[in-house]
Design a protein around this motif. Structure first.
Motif, short mmCIF file in Angstrom:
data_model
loop_
_atom_site.label_atom_id
_atom_site.label_comp_id
_atom_site.label_asym_id
_atom_site.label_seq_id
_atom_site.Cartn_x
_atom_site.Cartn_y
_atom_site.Cartn_z
N ILE A 184 0.50 5.01 -10.27
CA ILE A 184 -0.29 5.44 -11.66
C ILE A 184 -1.95 4.94 -11.33
O ILE A 184 -2.72 5.79 -11.73
CB ILE A 184 -0.02 4.77 -12.83
CG1 ILE A 184 1.39 5.54 -13.30
CG2 ILE A 184 -0.92 4.94 -14.08
CD1 ILE A 184 1.51 7.07 -13.72
N ASN A 185 -2.04 3.77 -10.87
CA ASN A 185 -3.39 3.39 -10.63
C ASN A 185 -4.43 4.27 -9.65
O ASN A 185 -5.56 4.55 -9.89
CB ASN A 185 -3.45 1.81 -10.13
CG ASN A 185 -3.06 1.00 -11.02
OD1 ASN A 185 -3.04 1.27 -12.70
ND2 ASN A 185 -2.51 -0.09 -10.96
N TYR A 186 -3.55 4.80 -8.75
CA TYR A 186 -4.35 5.34 -7.40
C TYR A 186 -4.45 6.75 -8.26
O TYR A 186 -5.70 7.34 -8.13
CB TYR A 186 -3.23 5.72 -6.50
CG TYR A 186 -3.55 4.51 -5.39
CD1 TYR A 186 -3.39 3.40 -5.87
CD2 TYR A 186 -3.54 4.81 -3.98
CE1 TYR A 186 -3.46 2.16 -4.84
CE2 TYR A 186 -3.59 3.65 -3.07
CZ TYR A 186 -3.42 2.52 -3.57
OH TYR A 186 -3.65 1.47 -2.58
N THR A 231 -4.98 7.46 -11.21
CA THR A 231 -5.99 7.37 -12.50
C THR A 231 -7.45 7.44 -11.82
O THR A 231 -8.25 8.06 -12.21
CB THR A 231 -5.76 6.26 -13.26
OG1 THR A 231 -4.61 6.36 -13.96
CG2 THR A 231 -6.86 6.05 -14.28
N VAL A 232 -7.73 6.58 -10.60
CA VAL A 232 -8.90 6.59 -9.99
C VAL A 232 -9.29 7.95 -9.62
O VAL A 232 -10.44 8.16 -9.59
CB VAL A 232 -8.85 5.31 -8.97
CG1 VAL A 232 -10.04 5.30 -8.10
CG2 VAL A 232 -8.61 3.90 -9.77
N THR A 259 3.43 1.17 -11.02
CA THR A 259 2.23 0.59 -11.39
C THR A 259 0.98 1.18 -10.38
O THR A 259 -0.02 1.69 -10.55
CB THR A 259 2.20 -0.63 -11.69
OG1 THR A 259 3.03 -0.92 -12.68
CG2 THR A 259 0.90 -1.28 -12.01
N THR A 260 1.39 1.01 -9.18
CA THR A 260 0.54 1.46 -7.73
C THR A 260 0.30 2.72 -7.98
O THR A 260 -1.14 3.27 -7.78
CB THR A 260 0.95 0.83 -6.52
OG1 THR A 260 1.22 -0.64 -6.68
CG2 THR A 260 0.20 1.21 -5.22
N GLU A 263 0.89 -1.10 -0.11
CA GLU A 263 0.07 0.08 0.06
C GLU A 263 0.90 1.08 0.01
O GLU A 263 2.00 1.13 0.56
CB GLU A 263 -0.63 0.01 1.10
CG GLU A 263 -1.86 -1.13 1.32
CD GLU A 263 -2.50 -1.27 2.65
OE1 GLU A 263 -2.47 -0.28 3.48
OE2 GLU A 263 -2.66 -2.64 3.17
N TYR A 304 -3.01 9.74 -0.26
CA TYR A 304 -2.21 9.13 -1.01
C TYR A 304 -1.05 9.99 -1.48
O TYR A 304 0.25 9.32 -1.64
CB TYR A 304 -2.84 8.29 -1.97
CG TYR A 304 -3.85 7.18 -1.43
CD1 TYR A 304 -3.34 6.02 -0.80
CD2 TYR A 304 -5.16 7.52 -1.88
CE1 TYR A 304 -4.58 5.38 -0.48
CE2 TYR A 304 -6.15 6.49 -1.63
CZ TYR A 304 -5.72 5.64 -0.70
OH TYR A 304 -6.81 4.34 -0.17
N VAL A 336 -16.63 0.29 -9.76
CA VAL A 336 -15.62 -0.86 -9.31
C VAL A 336 -15.75 -1.01 -7.82
O VAL A 336 -16.17 -0.18 -6.90
CB VAL A 336 -14.46 -0.38 -9.51
CG1 VAL A 336 -13.37 -1.42 -8.83
CG2 VAL A 336 -14.01 0.07 -10.86
N ASN A 372 6.84 -1.88 -9.70
CA ASN A 372 5.55 -2.29 -8.75
C ASN A 372 5.10 -0.91 -8.30
O ASN A 372 3.83 -0.48 -8.14
CB ASN A 372 5.96 -2.96 -7.56
CG ASN A 372 5.99 -4.51 -8.28
OD1 ASN A 372 5.76 -4.86 -9.19
ND2 ASN A 372 7.16 -5.37 -7.56
N THR A 373 5.76 -0.15 -7.57
CA THR A 373 5.49 1.42 -7.01
C THR A 373 4.83 2.35 -8.09
O THR A 373 3.86 2.72 -7.87
CB THR A 373 6.67 1.86 -6.34
OG1 THR A 373 7.23 0.98 -5.36
CG2 THR A 373 6.14 3.24 -5.76
#
Length: 368
Positions: free
Chosen positions: A132-134, A136-137, A129-130, A43, A72, A160, A126-127
């Motif tokens: 970017i996903n956060y 984007t949401v 990707t996480t 996280e 975040y 979602v 990994n960081t």
């Protein structure tokens, strides 16, 4: 039977007399569960980002506030031009740069299209990707807030929902993994070292000429570790539940029974290792290479099995820890019953029987 009970009692005395062994058995589960629960997590919180806001209008500022108020992200630096982006990444503090174009609000309302560029530091994939996903949401949520005030062309709204772990807590993965790792360590490694130590010190021959049969001697050696592994499993479950809020949606007795089955599987592996080795060092090395590393790498504890190459996915099927982690997740998070976990339970039972038969045959061969 009385002689067997006396022998088991003696083994308990040996374990409790060794303070270092007790420290390993009971201290390591606590340390690992705390480390994996608090320190080692996938996280993200308060990731430092840079912002290049070329619009500087109300809507761009609202979007940045939306990102920072989520908890975040924290704005570390406000950039003035695109030339400063690379220098900001080189410092190593910033993991993401948000680039907002000129006339952001005007483009959104009149052109129905307002691009936002997200630049991430992918030196840690990994960081990146996480992050970017956060981001984007959060930007998607901000867009929904804006589109709720005005009439725009027909759009598709995606809802979602995360089942079983809505908050995406990494500890929900680590508790089953740590339990698997500890039970494998205590049941397999400690058993193999204990029995091999008797061979190395020459006391195994003395035990074999006692009234107890060889199989009762081996059983007497492993019974204390069965009890200890069960206690340790209860400790880990208790810490996961009371400290980290790990749910136990399924039947608790079924869960404890599955822990006992996996403990027997690990014990049978420890007996098998002890039957083919004559020194504690060799037994420890085999346990580390053949048990602990596959448990960490090929069980789905740390790395998803689905993302592994095909041959490794096939090899993972012979790793007992894979099936135990599946059982733990299904029972604890999904509330599964015996019918839902019958296949992995049967596989663990078959592995236990196979290892025990192989160990007994090999043990008798070594004695002869």
């Amino acid at each position: 039977m009385r002689q067997f009970i006396v022998f088991v009692r003696k083994e308990f005395y040996h374990i409790f007399r060794d303070k270092r062994t007790l420290l390993i058995l009971f201290g390591m589960p606590v340390i690992l569960i705390v480390l994996f629960g608090f320190a080692i997590t996938n996280e993200i919180h308060h990731v430092q980002i840079g912002v290049l806001d070329n619009a500087r209008d109300t809507y761009s500022q609202q979007m940045i506030r939306k990102m920072t108020s989520s908890g975040y992200f924290t704005v570390k630096q406000h950039l003035r031009s695109a030339d400063e982006i690379e220098a900001a990444f080189h410092k190593g503090d910033i993991k993401l740069v948000v680039v907002i174009p000129d006339h952001f609000g005007d483009k959104f309302y009149h052109q129905k299209k307002a691009p936002v560029q997200l630049l991430a530091d992918a030196s840690d994939p990994n960081t990146a990707t996480t992050v970017i996903n956060y981001a984007t949401v959060i930007i998607g949520q901000y867009q929904q807030e804006l589109t709720g005030r005005i009439e725009l062309p027909l759009t598709i709204n995606t809802e979602v929902r995360m089942e079983y772990n809505p908050s995406l807590k990494g500890v929900f993965l680590f508790v089953p993994g740590v339990m698997t790792l500890i039970l494998m360590l205590v049941s397999a490694m400690m058993t193999s070292i204990t029995i091999t130590r008797e061979k190395e010190l020459g006391t195994m021959e003395i035990l074999l000429v006692s009234p107890l049969r060889p199989m009762l001697i081996i059983a007497g050696k492993v019974v204390p570790y069965i009890a200890l592994s069960f206690i340790i499993a209860c400790i880990i479950l208790g810490m996961g539940f009371f400290i980290f809020g790990m749910p136990i949606k399924g039947n608790l007795l079924l869960l404890l029974g599955e822990c006992g089955l996996f403990g027997l599987t690990a014990l049978s592996l420890g007996i098998l290792i002890s039957s083919i080795t004559n020194s504690q060092q060799t037994a420890m090395m085999i346990s580390m290479m053949a048990l602990l590393l596959p448990t960490i790498l090929l069980s789905g504890f740390v790395f998803p099995i689905e993302s592994m190459p095909g041959p490794l996915q096939i090899i993972s099927n012979i790793i007992p820890a894979k099936w135990f982690i599946i059982i733990l997740k299904d029972v604890m998070l999904k509330g599964a019953g015996l019918r839902q976990i019958l296949l992995p339970t049967a596989i663990l039972g078959g592995m236990t029987l196979f290892f025990l038969v192989l160990s007994v045959r090999n043990f008798k061969t070594r004695l002869s």
